[in-house]
Design a protein around this motif. Structure first.
Motif, PDB file in Angstrom:
ATOM      1  N   GLN A   1      -5.995  -6.288  -2.763  1.00  0.00           N
ATOM      2  CA  GLN A   1      -5.591  -7.199  -1.684  1.00  0.00           C
ATOM      3  C   GLN A   1      -4.369  -8.025  -2.113  1.00  0.00           C
TER       4      GLN A   1
ATOM      5  N   LYS B   1     -10.366  -3.342   1.069  1.00  0.00           N
ATOM      6  CA  LYS B   1     -11.508  -3.677   1.942  1.00  0.00           C
ATOM      7  C   LYS B   1     -12.647  -2.687   1.743  1.00  0.00           C
TER       8      LYS B   1
ATOM      9  N   ASP C   1      -0.363  -1.567   3.890  1.00  0.00           N
ATOM     10  CA  ASP C   1      -1.556  -1.418   4.729  1.00  0.00           C
ATOM     11  C   ASP C   1      -2.605  -0.538   4.040  1.00  0.00           C
TER      12      ASP C   1
ATOM     13  N   SER D   1      -4.297  -2.534   1.305  1.00  0.00           N
ATOM     14  CA  SER D   1      -5.200  -3.513   1.923  1.00  0.00           C
ATOM     15  C   SER D   1      -6.476  -2.835   2.414  1.00  0.00           C
ATOM     16  N   SER D   2      -6.328  -1.692   3.078  1.00  0.00           N
ATOM     17  CA  SER D   2      -7.494  -0.956   3.577  1.00  0.00           C
ATOM     18  C   SER D   2      -8.372  -0.475   2.428  1.00  0.00           C
TER      19      SER D   2
ATOM     20  N   SER E   1      -1.288  -5.861  -2.170  1.00  0.00           N
ATOM     21  CA  SER E   1      -0.835  -5.633  -0.799  1.00  0.00           C
ATOM     22  C   SER E   1      -0.070  -6.847  -0.278  1.00  0.00           C
TER      23      SER E   1
END
Length: 195
Positions: free
Chosen positions: A145, A116, A109, A112-113, A148
């Motif tokens: 990404q 972004k 997570d 991924s964050s 992840s």
């Protein structure tokens, strides 16, 4: 003169007594008592010795019984402790597995964050520094990404095996990454203590 010499010789020789009183010796009563006392003492000593031997044998038998009982208790206790240890070990494995899955999810997570955030800032980087640097940010975002997604797709065991394989192939890089990671963790924890 010969008679005088013969008489003289007989006079000088002591006469042997032939009476029975002088040749037989009587044992005094005190000596008989001493012999009787010695016999009684010897018999009492032997009886005490036999009693001591019997007592030692009884103590040895009792000690053997107690040792056997203690051995049985120790075996039972040892078995119980082993069972408890195995149970704690199984619980620890289960808990460690749960924590590893939870940690994997948090790392995934977080990547991924971060991807972004980097992707969202790519347009700002385009405007401030140029499109070339914005493209770097977009590539980094895609890489984060993808990492992840790969992390989410793998199990904890697979990740562990991948890490072992990476260390086998390039131990120098692994040591460097571990050192950097340790430095970052140390800085994070020392900063949280100060604040």
């Amino acid at each position: 003169m010969s008679d005088a010499t013969t008489t003289k010789k007989t006079a000088t020789k002591p006469k042997k007594s032939t009476s029975k009183k002088a040749s037989s010796k009587k044992v005094p009563a005190a000596t008989t008592e001493t012999v009787d006392n010695r016999a009684e003492a010897k018999s009492r000593f032997n009886a005490a010795l036999d009693e001591a031997k019997a007592g030692a044998a009884a103590l040895r038998a009792e000690a053997g019984e107690r040792a056997g009982a203690y051995r049985a208790q120790a075996k039972t206790k040892s078995g119980d402790l082993m069972t408890e240890a195995k149970n704690y070990g199984n619980e620890a494995k289960t808990k460690a597995g749960e924590l590893a899955v939870e940690g994997k999810t948090k790392v995934s997570d977080g990547l991924s964050s971060l991807g972004k955030v980097v992707g969202d800032t790519a347009t700002d980087i385009d405007g401030r520094f140029g499109e070339q640097y914005g493209d770097y940010a977009r590539k980094a975002s895609r890489s984060l990404q993808e990492a992840s997604a790969k992390l989410d797709a793998k199990s904890v065991d697979e990740i562990g095996e991948d890490a072992r394989e990476f260390v086998r192939k390039s131990p120098g890089t692994a040591v460097g990454i571990a050192a950097i990671f340790g430095f970052v963790l140390a800085r994070m924890f020392s900063g949280s203590r100060r604040g």
